[in-house]
Structures are given as C-alpha cells and as structure tokens.
Design a protein around this motif. Structure first.
Motif: not given
Ligand SMILES: [Fe+2]
Ligand SMILES: [Fe+2]
Ligand SMILES: [Fe+2]
Lengths: 311, 239
Positions: B57, B60-61, B226-227, B229-231, B234, B236-237, B239
């Motif tokens: 991850d 990837a992110y 798009e891919m 954006f969330l990580p 945030y 520290d999160a 998922w």
C-alpha cells in the motif's frame, strides 16, 4: 387433466411444501407474481452494482480494492442466477433488461441512494446486504423451485458480504476521529433506507397476503423488519455509533426493540422515480446497454459466421 | 511488473458495472482482480527487497507519478469495449512470454510469483485474443471500430517489446531474460490473431514512450489523484 384438477394438484403441492417447478401447471397470477418478484430481484442485483462500483477506483488499500471488486462481481453473478430463474417463467433476459432500461420494471429503491464516503461501502455491506439476507433466508423456502435454489446459493455469498461490510465499519468506527465521523455519517444516511427495504407495513402491502398464501413470501414485511432491527442494534452498540432514531428502545413486554415510524412519503417518492439517484442509475444502465449494442451484434454475427463455416 | 498490473487493473476496474454484457462484465472484472492481485505480490516483494519498510500500500498509494514504472500502454483510457480489448491483447501478448521467462529465473521468489501469474495470464491472453477476433471479424461496424481503436493504442505497444538500458543490464544478471525472445513471441501472437481478426497492423511508428523510466503520459496524474486520494488525505488512518 381438467383445469380444476390442475388447480387442486397445485394447491396440494403448496399445502405440502412441494416445490413448484417450471414444467408444472401453475395459476397465471402465480407465474406473474414470481416473474415480477424474481426479475425485480435480478434488476436489484445489477443496479446495486453501481453505488458500490462508485468506490472501487478509490478504495483506500489494495486489499479493500480487491475485496470490493470481488463483491460487486458477486452481485453480477447473483443477477445472472436470478435472470435464469426468471427465464424459466417464459420471459427472456433481453425483455427483462428492456423493461429495466425503459423504467417499466422496478428494482430495490435502496440503490437510488448515493455512496458519499468510503464508510458507505461498509454500511452497504453490513446493512443493505444484511437486510437482503434477512429477506432471502426466508426466501430459501419459497414455493417456486428455481427461485428457492437461486436463493440458497446467493445467501451464502451475501453473508460473506455482510461480514466484510461490518469489518469495514469496525476499522472506520475504531479508527481516527475523522473515520469515526464518516462511519456515523454513513449510518445516519443508510439506516432508514435499509428499514424501507422490507417494504410497506403489512397493513398497507397490496401483494402480501396472496404471496403469503402461495408461500412465495414466507414471513411478513413487518416481522422481517423487526428481526433486522433486533439483530442490528447490538452491532451498532458494539461500534459505539448511534442510530438516527430517538424512539428506539427495548420493549421488555414484547421482547423486541420499538423503533420510530418510517417516512413512507419518502419511500413512495423514491419508488416512483424521484429518489436522489434514480435518473443516474437508469442512465448508467442505459448507457452500458446502448454502448454495448455493437459488441453484442458483432458477437452474434461472428458466432453465426463460424457456425456456417463449420456446417 | 507490479505497476503494470496495478495501473491496468485500475483501468479495467472502471468498467465494473458498465460492461456490454453481464457475463463479460464479470470476465473483465476477473482480469482486473487477477492483475491487482499480482500487483500486490510484486509490490510486496519489491518493498521487501528495498528494505525500507514500504509495503504494497505504501508503494501503491504514496508514490508520485514519476516513481511509477509501468508501460504507458497500461494507463491509456478505456475508450470503447474494443479499445479496452485491444489494449489488453497487446499487453497480454507481451505479459505472457515475459512471465514465462521470469518463471525460469534462479531467484525462487521471482520465479514462484511468475509461475502463479502465468496460469492467470494464459487465460487473459486467450480471452482478449478471442474478443479481438470476434470483433475484428464480426460486423462491418465492429471491424471499423476495431481498426480505429487499434490506431489509438498501437503506438504505445512498442515500449513493451523494445529493449532499453535496463533490459540489457537485467539480461546480464539473468541469462533467462531475453527481451528479443519476448519481442518475437509478441509479434507471432499479434500476427496470428490479427490475421484471424482481419485487422491490419497500423503503419504508424511506435511513439517514443518511457513509462518504464518514470516518464508517463498526462493520463497518469488523474489515475493517481483518484486512486490515492483517501490514504493521502488521511495518512494516519488504517482502513
Ligand atoms: Fe447480491
Ligand atoms: Fe440481493
Ligand atoms: Fe451482496
């Protein structure tokens, strides 16, 4: 056999819990009711792919991305089993699809709500697939054979979806404050629509009694809804989230939770086509169908060519 | 290898729920699932070899566009169904012989991942070849659409089969690696399938693409936005 004898045979099968099979005689209204219900169910699986597919490209980890892809793919598979079951009643999948695309056929209204944050994917798996299971476990005993068998197969996968959804909710609810907020927001928006999935109150439901008599439906809308509420509340509590219902409380006497009344005005508005995403969902289905037309035509033309070459 | 799978798998995932036939929606999602699954294995291994604690991850992110090493073919837009098929076919025809070589590497980790992938990719190539033939030799309309889609994706295929400095270096360490052989296998598959599909190899030259060196097309920025954006929003999160 005379019509009256056929009817008697059918009634006695229903009475004795013997499944009705495609080749058996059945009353026209029984056939129609099954066809309507199974095709609606199939359409729900297919339209239901859309709100969840909305988050596949944005899934926050590769593990979640793969799980969500697989889940949406399962729903497509459910659509296929159900279309096949419905086709045994004499209508082709193409015709059913046309009815969906033209807006003539219905599908579950829940899929006319939008998925707005990642926790919605958790909430859908947990609550929407959860409500579906509550319904479908009862349908595993439905009187029409092909439908009952499709349900048995589908239920297994649905309970996997539900666990997966709840697991997403746990990582959100026990995560950072922002994640918890997303989880609460998702729960607030999905709770009432999930309760609406069981359909109108028994007193209002037009098809219910006949369906119960024919054993197409095995448990009433309100009983199923109550079962779902009772089962969900401890799960909500475990997450440390709150339900958007001030009237919710345990009723010692009934041995069930009491809950507030559903906004039926909203329900009927969404059913009749004026929900938040009705237009979008139908447009997406029509777009896929229309843009796929040349592909389907070419595949048919090619198959024909090869057949004549072989012959 | 990981970035190829991830980015192409991400592109294919855009189709999910929107395919022309329910059965083919499922089939394409399967390929997407396979490719992203493969990407997870390659990226995990890459992170492990690097030894900086980056897992699949993180890779990837949390990499930017110029740190991605996939072929630019993989990031090209889906277009219509025929474009997607041809992009897939041109990729599969390269992916399979490459994996066959890697599965014979001395390095047991590389070899074992490749062996697993070969089984899946053999099926991908069969599927994309069949569709290329079906649509190339279907109706007049489908033939035309395919020939036009081919003009769009063809220029990106060269990057897959032309050697760069990295290929030469790798061949020195790994005698089992031979890009010329991949190139040959690719051409033979492409000629064979295009022949059956009535498709003509476009006259256009390869576009000079350097995705494997981190120079991508303008498409990639949007895919990553798009891919990732969330990580990224945030960090520290969990998922
Ligand atoms: Fe389903
Ligand atoms: Fe369902
Ligand atoms: Fe499901």
């Amino acid at each position: 056999m005379e019509q009256a004898d056929l009817q008697r045979l059918f009634d006695s099968k229903i009475e004795q819990e013997i499944r009705i099979e495609p080749k058996d005689w059945m009353p026209e209204a029984y056939r129609k009711t099954n066809l309507r219900q199974i095709s609606q169910h199939a359409h729900s699986e297919v339209v239901g792919m859309l709100p969840e597919a909305n988050w596949i490209t944005r899934a926050p980890s590769l593990r979640r991305k793969v799980a969500l892809l697989a889940k949406v793919q399962d729903e497509a598979g459910h659509g296929l089993y159900l279309y096949s079951a419905a086709e045994t009643l004499g209508t082709s999948r193409d015709e059913m699809m046309d009815d969906l695309n033209s807006g003539k056929a219905k599908y579950s209204s829940i899929f006319n709500y939008p998925t707005l944050n990642w926790a919605d994917i958790g909430a859908i798996g947990w609550l929407v697939d959860g409500a579906a299971i509550t319904n479908q476990v009862a349908l595993c005993r439905t009187s029409y054979g092909p439908y009952a068998r499709a349900m048995v197969r589908i239920c297994k996968e649905e309970s996997f979806h539900q666990r997966q959804g709840y697991e997403i909710m746990m990582s959100m609810a026990f995560g950072t404050p922002q994640q918890k907020q997303m989880a609460q927001d998702a729960l607030n928006r999905w709770w009432w629509p999930a309760l609406m999935m069981f359909g109108p109150n028994d007193s209002e439901s037009t098809h219910s009694q006949q369906s119960l008599d024919w054993k197409i439906k095995r448990v009433s809308n309100d009983d199923l809804r109550q079962e779902f509420v009772d089962k969900s509340i401890p799960q909500v509590e475990y997450l440390g989230l709150t339900l958007p219902d001030p009237d919710l409380k345990w009723n010692e006497e009934r041995g069930h939770y009491d809950f507030g009344s559903i906004d039926w005005e909203e329900f009927y508005r969404v059913v009749s086509g004026n929900g938040p995403c009705n237009k979008e969902r139908l447009q997406a289905r029509n777009k896929a169908h229309n843009e796929g037309a040349w592909v389907r035509e070419a595949a048919m033309a090619f198959a024909e060519k090869r057949q004549t070459n072989v012959a | 290898m990981g970035d190829n799978g991830l980015i192409l798998g991400q592109r294919l995932a855009e189709w999910c729920g929107h395919g022309p036939i329910l059965e083919q929606d499922i089939a394409l999602t399967n390929i997407s699932l396979d490719l992203i699954g493969q990407a997870r294995l390659w990226l995990s291994l890459a992170g492990q070899i690097e030894g900086q604690g980056r897992d699949e991850d993180k890779l990837a992110y949390f990499r930017d566009a110029n740190e991605f090493r996939h072929l630019n073919l993989c990031e090209q837009p889906n277009g219509h169904w025929g474009t997607t098929i041809l992009r897939q076919f041109l990729f599969d025809a390269f992916h399979l012989p490459l994996l066959e070589q890697i599965s014979k590497f001395d390095d047991p980790q590389l070899a074992s991942i490749a062996q697993k992938c070969v089984k899946e990719v053999r099926y991908h190539l069969r599927w994309s070849s069949e569709w290329a033939v079906r649509l190339g030799d279907g109706t007049e309309e489908s033939h035309e659409k395919m020939q036009q889609a081919l003009a769009d994706v063809w220029p990106f295929a060269g990057e897959a089969i032309l050697a760069n400095a990295f290929d030469l270096e790798l061949a020195e360490i790994n005698p089992a690696y031979n890009i010329q052989m991949v190139n040959k296998a690719w051409w033979s598959t492409v000629n064979d399938v295009f022949n059956q599909a009535n498709l003509e190899v476009p006259a256009a030259n390869w576009a000079p693409q350097k995705g494997r060196e981190g120079i991508h097309t303008e498409r990639l920025g949007f895919i990553l936005a798009e891919m990732q954006f969330l990580p990224r929003a945030y960090p520290d999160a969990q998922w």
